[in-house]
Design an enzyme around this catalytic site. Structure first.
Site, short mmCIF file in Angstrom:
data_model
loop_
_atom_site.label_atom_id
_atom_site.label_comp_id
_atom_site.label_asym_id
_atom_site.label_seq_id
_atom_site.Cartn_x
_atom_site.Cartn_y
_atom_site.Cartn_z
N GLY A 147 -0.86 -0.62 -0.75
CA GLY A 147 0.53 -1.00 -0.95
C GLY A 147 0.65 -2.37 -1.57
O GLY A 147 0.28 -2.60 -2.71
N TRP A 183 3.18 -5.89 -2.47
CA TRP A 183 4.49 -6.09 -3.08
C TRP A 183 4.73 -5.12 -4.24
O TRP A 183 5.76 -4.47 -4.33
CB TRP A 183 4.61 -7.53 -3.56
CG TRP A 183 5.89 -7.85 -4.24
CD1 TRP A 183 6.09 -7.97 -5.59
CD2 TRP A 183 7.16 -8.09 -3.63
NE1 TRP A 183 7.41 -8.29 -5.85
CE2 TRP A 183 8.09 -8.37 -4.67
CE3 TRP A 183 7.61 -8.11 -2.31
CZ2 TRP A 183 9.43 -8.65 -4.42
CZ3 TRP A 183 8.95 -8.39 -2.07
CH2 TRP A 183 9.84 -8.65 -3.12
N GLU A 226 6.14 -3.19 1.96
CA GLU A 226 7.12 -4.26 1.81
C GLU A 226 8.40 -3.72 1.17
O GLU A 226 8.50 -3.72 -0.06
CB GLU A 226 6.52 -5.40 0.99
CG GLU A 226 5.24 -5.97 1.60
CD GLU A 226 4.62 -7.11 0.79
OE1 GLU A 226 5.35 -7.77 0.02
OE2 GLU A 226 3.41 -7.33 0.92
#
Length: 600
Positions: free
Chosen positions: A331, A333, A374
């Site tokens: 993952g 940002w 996020e």
């Protein structure tokens, strides 16, 4: 005596010309709505006959509706009450002039109880009646297993302060007329966070005080998930893209002395696409050929060996340092946009991640998985509306698939503001399936707000003048603990870089700026190893260092501030610390050394 019987309208007519001339309105419009969120716009207009030099718009949102990002105004909140104040460059309005600011929001509600500069947004109210100032940050005394006494210094107001609202986390627990309150009925060995807000005689509320973290006495201690009984996790992120422009390789962990001082590595990042875990950078991950000079063991890769790249170097590192465990992090940002689709079928998502992490070519390299979403049920690079239970469902599916012999962890938000990102997700429920959380206690402030105010990007505690309440490590840890996350499953985050502004004339925090300071790889960001020499720290605030060099202003952690943060983490019985990321450290690993010695 007859003058006392004049109607109120007549009394208004007796106001001084300056008071009568000041009038401001604020109007709201929803400009976009995309289902999971919306865009709102406020327009402030000077409808009087004299110029104004500043403005502040206040409103209430119903529970479940919040501002996620804003532009052209500084927006703060206290519970469901929101306040937007002008930037340094758009506060002055000539008679008849107007200015607009906007924000992205989440939730279905609309604003109510609007006030501008203390009066009604339609131009009514009492001109010139300003809201009260912030009370002093409360102090805590007489802390017991079940109670604490809080005291604070008075707020000021031009018409007089009527009373004070006391908040524990985001919940108002009392309204008092004095400057002290004893909160009872607490739980032993538990962390709480308190703030105070003043109200004037016109029922206007002012800004919230700084927060005070309190841990009640008694209770047990968390065992911590570190290596061995009572051990602390000392984890660093290794980025696959660092092998390019940064020229940072796994061998640097050895030559810097870092490998002997860490316990875990998060390898960043794998991608999340089409509901599955996927490779992030195949060349860097497992194809790049290393010569003898850059290889951990001094042996060059051959053209026909089955595994090369970072994965093979990590394998060699673990052979030389068998205490190190490696997790594959997915993952981040940029690639968090794939999580909302993935969690629609969490079992299939977990299966795909397991098959990739446990691929026979590199199964021995990895000891588990880290999920860096996020942000669940909130906004990062994109917005998510999967609901507060989605993260827990995902972590439960991962634990079911990976079992108890693999580590399952997650990087999570440190936004402890009222109604902020921590409040959006069931982190306590998900912690039952997690070995620990990497709490990202950095990037609170930076030149993404180009004109400032300057502020430390990783404050340990709140401080007078902090731009946003709840944006500090202590409040984040306290809120997560209060929600039920064990302290031993929380790691404190450290940034091995600084954030900075340019166009700054004030050395102390709180100054205005004209934009981001120049950085080697990205504007507004620079590695510690560069800043140590180019802009040495000459001040500290809230446990973090800062410096102004010419017109540039930077904040970053040093070995000294890291030692202070590690001492605090131990006092909070946290599981340890983590940092982003290895390549920002010096060639002799002085920041990692500070974490290692500070945690013991």
């Amino acid at each position: 005596m007859t003058a006392l019987l004049l109607p109120f309208a007549a009394l208004v007519g007796l106001a001084t010309p300056a008071e009568a001339a000041a009038s401001t309105t604020a109007t709201y419009a929803k400009t976009q709505d995309w289902g999971s969120g919306f865009e709102g716009k406020w327009t402030v207009k000077n409808t009087g006959t004299t110029a104004i030099t500043s403005w502040a718009v206040e409103w209430d949102f119903p529970s479940g509706t919040s501002v996620t990002t804003a532009w052209d105004a500084d927006v703060t909140s206290s519970g469901t009450h929101w306040t937007a104040r002008n930037k340094s460059w758009n506060g002055s309005l000539a008679p008849g002039a107007s200015v607009s600011f906007g924000f992205n929001g989440a939730g279905p509600g609309a604003p109510s109880n609007c006030r501008v500069n203390g009066g009604s947004c339609d131009g009514g109210g009492v001109p010139g009646d300003s809201p009260p100032s912030a009370p002093g940050t409360p102090s805590a005394t007489a802390v017991t297993d079940t109670s604490v006494t809080l005291s604070w210094t008075a707020a000021t107001d031009d018409k007089g302060v009527k009373n004070y609202d006391l908040f524990r986390g985001s919940t108002k627990i009392a309204t008092v007329t004095g400057l002290t309150y004893t909160n009872t009925g607490l739980t032993a060995g538990t962390d709480y966070s308190y703030t105070v807000q003043a109200r004037d005689t016109a029922d206007q509320t002012g800004p919230v005080s700084g927060s005070r973290a309190v841990r009640t006495t008694g209770g047990g201690t968390d065992p911590g998930p570190g290596p061995g009984p009572g051990g602390k996790v000392k984890l660093g992120y290794f980025t696959n893209w660092g092998v390019y422009q940064r020229n940072y390789h796994v061998k640097n962990l050895v030559t810097s002395g870092t490998a002997a001082k860490i316990t875990h590595i998060n390898y960043a990042f794998g991608n999340v696409q089409n509901g599955r875990c996927t490779i992030g950078d195949s060349y860097a991950d497992y194809d790049k050929a290393y010569g003898a000079d850059q290889s951990v063991d001094g042996v060059a890769d051959t053209w026909d060996q089955p595994l090369r790249g970072n994965f093979n170097q990590l394998r060699k590192l673990k052979k030389a340092y068998p205490h190190i465990k490696v997790l594959w992090s997915f993952g981040g940002w940029t690639w968090s946009g794939g999580f909302p689709q993935a969690v629609q079928n969490p079992a299939a998502f977990a299966e795909s991640c397991y098959q990739l992490v446990e691929d026979p070519r590199w199964a021995d390299v990895f000891d588990g998985i880290d999920l860096d979403w996020e942000y669940p049920n909130a906004c990062g690079l994109s917005c998510d509306s999967s609901g507060p239970a989605a993260f827990k469902t995902m972590m439960q599916a991962m634990r079911t698939k990976f079992g108890t012999n693999n580590l399952v962890t997650a990087a999570i938000t440190a936004d402890a503001s009222s109604g902020g990102k921590i409040d959006k997700t069931d982190y306590a429920g998900a912690s039952a399936y997690s070995d620990w959380y990497n709490v990202m206690t950095y990037d609170f402030f930076g030149a993404f707000d180009a004109d400032g105010p300057t502020a430390p990007h990783s404050p340990l505690t709140s401080y007078p003048g902090i731009p946003q309440a709840g944006f500090n490590s202590a409040d984040a840890i306290a809120k997560l603990k209060a929600q039920g996350v064990p302290g031993g499953k929380l790691l404190l985050g450290i940034g091995f870089y600084g954030r900075g502004w340019t166009g700054v004339t004030q050395s102390a925090p709180g100054g205005t700026a004209t934009g981001p300071a120049p950085g080697t790889y990205e504007q507004g960001i620079e590695d510690y190893k560069v800043l140590k020499a180019s802009c040495p720290a000459n001040g500290t605030i809230a446990g973090t260092a800062y410096a102004r060099c010419g017109s540039n202003w930077w904040s970053y952690d040093t070995p000294s501030t890291i030692n202070g943060k590690m001492s605090w983490a131990k006092g909070q019985n946290l599981g340890g610390a983590f940092f982003w990321e290895f390549s920002g450290d010096t060639t002799n690993g002085e920041l990692v050394s500070a974490i290692n010695s500070g945690l013991g």
